[in-house]
Design a protein around this motif. Sequence first.
Motif, PDB file in Angstrom:
ATOM      1  N   SER A  95       0.815  -1.220   0.000  1.00 53.11           N
ATOM      2  CA  SER A  95       0.000   0.000   0.000  1.00 53.11           C
ATOM      3  C   SER A  95       0.844   1.263   0.000  1.00 53.11           C
ATOM      4  CB  SER A  95      -0.926  -0.001   1.222  1.00 53.11           C
ATOM      5  OG  SER A  95      -0.161  -0.017   2.416  1.00 53.11           O
TER       6      SER A  95
ATOM      7  N   ARG B 173       3.105   4.166  -1.387  1.00 56.64           N
ATOM      8  CA  ARG B 173       3.471   4.871  -2.621  1.00 56.64           C
ATOM      9  C   ARG B 173       4.685   5.712  -2.253  1.00 56.64           C
ATOM     10  NH1 ARG B 173      -0.877   7.887  -5.864  1.00 56.64           N
ATOM     11  NH2 ARG B 173       0.714   7.521  -7.463  1.00 56.64           N
TER      12      ARG B 173
ATOM     13  N   TYR C 171       1.196  10.171  -2.774  1.00 54.48           N
ATOM     14  CA  TYR C 171       2.330   9.422  -2.247  1.00 54.48           C
ATOM     15  C   TYR C 171       2.331   9.542  -0.727  1.00 54.48           C
ATOM     16  CZ  TYR C 171       4.038   8.892  -6.973  1.00 54.48           C
ATOM     17  OH  TYR C 171       4.159   8.533  -8.296  1.00 54.48           O
TER      18      TYR C 171
END
Length: 201
Positions: free
Chosen positions: A6, A8, A54
């Motif tokens: 999960s 980023r 992100y």
Amino acid sequence: MGPTGSARIVQIHPTRKCNLSCLHCYSQSSPRERGALDIKLLCEAVTVAAIEGYNTVSLSGGEPLLYAPLRELLQHARACGMRTTVTTNGMLLTPRNIERLRDVVDVLAISVDGVPASHNRIRGNALAFDTMQARLADVRTAGFNFGFIFTLAQHNLDELDWVKEFAIQQGARLLQVHPLEEVGNAAQRLAGKTPDAFHLL
């Protein structure tokens, strides 16, 4: 969901300056490098990355502990709601530098390249392993969530079990295995050492 689950991740190399010149360094970092990215530019980039979804900033180099505004960058990433990781060769984890990282690093990753003799050969420094290992007591005392990164090549597969035991003994929370890539220094100094299909099984 990608290979990092999960997470980023934005990978940032704020400087290529390093206290070592390792055989496998993909960025060709060394003590001869002097350049560094502007802190304002990096903070702006982190802000944009957070807006784009992100959620993790990963700092390496070069040796990130040689980047003067490192704490400021980590604080900004935290203020943007992001997790932070720092990858280091471990030799510069002095009490002063540990204090710079305190409360702003979620994961501290330390490079280990095999048994002490192999580690020192790859790092080009006869004191690299012993110095790194001596710093770990202060890392544990400071309560960091830390682990090790091992670069897998054709010549060191038999040392992975030793690295695993070393990580357990030192209280590490993770051990990452990264296959060697023949770029940067490794293209000339470790040519032909990329793990083949057998090593990656």
